[in-house]
Design an enzyme around this catalytic site. Sequence first.
Site, short mmCIF file in Angstrom:
data_model
loop_
_atom_site.label_atom_id
_atom_site.label_comp_id
_atom_site.label_asym_id
_atom_site.label_seq_id
_atom_site.Cartn_x
_atom_site.Cartn_y
_atom_site.Cartn_z
N CYS A 155 38.32 28.65 47.79
CA CYS A 155 37.13 27.80 47.91
C CYS A 155 36.58 27.51 46.51
O CYS A 155 35.88 28.33 45.91
CB CYS A 155 36.06 28.47 48.77
N CYS A 158 32.73 27.71 46.16
CA CYS A 158 32.24 29.09 46.19
C CYS A 158 32.60 29.84 44.91
O CYS A 158 31.78 30.60 44.38
CB CYS A 158 32.80 29.83 47.41
#
Length: 194
Positions: A155, A158
């Site tokens: 991700c 993230c």
Amino acid sequence: MSESTETITELLQSIGIDTAYRTASLSLLEKGDSRYLRDLKLNFTSTLTSEHLSTKECALLGLSVAVNNNNNPLIAFYTKYATEQGANDAEIAEAAACASLLASNNIFYRFRHFTQKEKYSQIPARIRMQIMMKPVTGKEFFELMSLTISAVNGCEMCVNAHEDSLIKLNTTEERIFDAIRIASLVTSAGAIIN
């Protein structure tokens, strides 16, 4: 006993698994007398210590990645290792909880990032994240675990957010880099020992 079988035996003994244990992947490496087995053993061993992380932190990072990857042999190993390094039940539980929370966050935020639609950024996530407010392992280490799981799960949004938080918490780049190195090697071992 061949050199490959001997290396496998040493690796399995270090993880605390019966030396007769074989996965399909491990059998392929053994049958092919792969030189990689020695690298695998040494790489796995290098997840246990770090110049920039305590041994307890190494163990908890390994555990969190093993939980994320649903790898029971490595979950058992890192749970035992974390306990031996002074981790208590609450810290061990938090490493598992972090993996679970970040599994959902990584999917959710990766979707927002992939679609790049403003509408999805305006809709509330409705994902409970209370554990992030007062983690028992401390804010900095919880962010470090979150970063490693986000990196494993791919991700980008993230990873960038957690790395930024860590820099703001005065975490050194060497500490961050070592955590990611450990996560990559736990994942590598888990591809063979599962």
